[in-house]
Scaffold this active site. Structure first.
Site, PDB file in Angstrom:
ATOM      1  N   TYR A   5     -59.357  24.382 -62.702  1.00 29.07           N
ATOM      2  CA  TYR A   5     -58.721  25.650 -63.060  1.00 29.07           C
ATOM      3  C   TYR A   5     -59.597  26.807 -62.591  1.00 29.07           C
ATOM      4  CZ  TYR A   5     -56.729  29.290 -66.061  1.00 29.07           C
ATOM      5  OH  TYR A   5     -56.143  30.430 -66.530  1.00 29.07           O
ATOM      6  N   HIS A  55     -65.757  31.002 -96.177  1.00 31.23           N
ATOM      7  CA  HIS A  55     -66.545  32.071 -95.548  1.00 31.23           C
ATOM      8  C   HIS A  55     -65.816  32.569 -94.301  1.00 31.23           C
ATOM      9  CE1 HIS A  55     -70.841  33.316 -93.991  1.00 31.23           C
ATOM     10  NE2 HIS A  55     -69.926  34.236 -93.794  1.00 31.23           N
ATOM     11  N   HIS A  61     -70.691  35.342 -84.834  1.00 27.07           N
ATOM     12  CA  HIS A  61     -70.122  35.165 -86.172  1.00 27.07           C
ATOM     13  C   HIS A  61     -69.265  36.377 -86.499  1.00 27.07           C
ATOM     14  CE1 HIS A  61     -69.571  34.368 -90.354  1.00 27.07           C
ATOM     15  NE2 HIS A  61     -70.388  35.321 -90.767  1.00 27.07           N
ATOM     16  N   ASP A  90     -56.892  24.417 -74.091  1.00 28.37           N
ATOM     17  CA  ASP A  90     -57.718  24.916 -72.988  1.00 28.37           C
ATOM     18  C   ASP A  90     -59.173  25.113 -73.419  1.00 28.37           C
ATOM     19  OD1 ASP A  90     -55.769  25.042 -71.026  1.00 28.37           O
ATOM     20  OD2 ASP A  90     -55.217  27.120 -71.491  1.00 28.37           O
ATOM     21  N   HIS A 136     -65.862  37.851 -89.286  1.00 28.92           N
ATOM     22  CA  HIS A 136     -64.927  37.584 -90.383  1.00 28.92           C
ATOM     23  C   HIS A 136     -63.531  37.973 -89.892  1.00 28.92           C
ATOM     24  CE1 HIS A 136     -68.092  37.659 -93.880  1.00 28.92           C
ATOM     25  NE2 HIS A 136     -68.467  36.930 -92.860  1.00 28.92           N
TER      26      HIS A 136
HETATM   27 ZN   LIG Z   1     -70.278  36.002 -92.684  1.00 31.13          ZN
END
Ligand SMILES: [Zn+2]
Length: 233
Positions: free
Chosen positions: A227, A169, A95, A120, A97
């Site tokens: 690939y 978010h 995660h 891809d 930002h």
């Molecule tokens: Zn966050």
């Protein structure tokens, strides 16, 4: 130390987020899972990246109970746990930002596939979740964030689209392990930046045609993939 190899992998994946410029300060978190043991290793909450050690990586069970650990886990742990429970093939969650991915999440717009770089890695546009309700936000917010992501994927294969934009978010990404999740988080940021430039150059830009999209996706994924070198993905 319990799960030393997984903790080392998760520490390294968190540091890679910093090296790739997709997190600042203590924003962002990466976890990895041992499916065999039913345990997750994740970044500790609020510890600066340049001081983080392998001992500080937090281990919990699938209900978020601490195992062999003193520090608190990243507050986003319940989101990671919901993804591990719903997406059985994933081994890592990242995660961030990151700037451009977060811009599209804030704009509440899915990222269309404008080119083969996107194709891809993602078999369709990167979806955006619906807004969370006041009840979801006021209750177990981080768990509800995971649930809204899972609902968004009710008709999308998470193995073919390893990222989502949480509305208002930021992105959550995943992969076969923690390093792969970070790789996808960096790619997501790159395609989000290119999509931003694409619509700046031409606001009426059309998404890539389905045939070319499938060509690029399936030469890297699935039984017909050719690939790269055998065994190297
Ligand atoms: Zn966050």
């Amino acid at each position: 130390m319990l799960l030393k190899a997984l903790r080392e992998e998760v520490l390294e994946a968190n540091l890679e987020l910093v090296r790739r410029g997709v997190v600042i300060f203590t924003f962002g978190n990466v976890s990895g899972i041992s499916r065999e043991e039913g345990l997750v290793a994740i970044k500790p909450s609020g510890v600066p990246y340049d001081e983080m050690t392998v001992e500080q990586i937090v281990v919990t069970d699938m209900d978020g109970r601490l195992v062999d650990t003193n520090l608190r886990p990243s507050s986003d742990l319940p989101t990671h746990l919901e993804l591990y429970k719903a997406f059985p093939n994933i081994g890592g969650v990242a995660h961030t930002h990151s700037e451009f991915g977060t811009a599209w999440a804030q704009a509440k717009r899915p990222i269309p596939c404008f080119g083969t770089t996107h194709a891809d890695y993602f078999h369709q546009s990167v979806p955006v979740t619906p807004d969370m309700t006041p009840e979801e936000i006021g209750g177990e917010y981080e768990k509800a964030t995971g649930e809204v992501i899972v609902r968004t994927f009710h008709d999308i294969d998470p193995d073919a689209v390893p990222a989502v934009l949480v509305a208002g978010h930021a992105p959550f990404c995943w992969g076969k392990d923690a390093a792969d999740a970070v790789h996808n988080a960096v790619i997501l940021e790159y395609i989000a930046r290119m999509a931003t430039h694409t619509v700046a150059v031409n606001p009426d830009a059309e998404p890539l045609g389905r045939v070319l999209h499938d060509k690029h996706f399936f030469r890297k994924h699935g039984p017909g993939a050719y690939y790269g070198q055998p065994g190297n993905g």
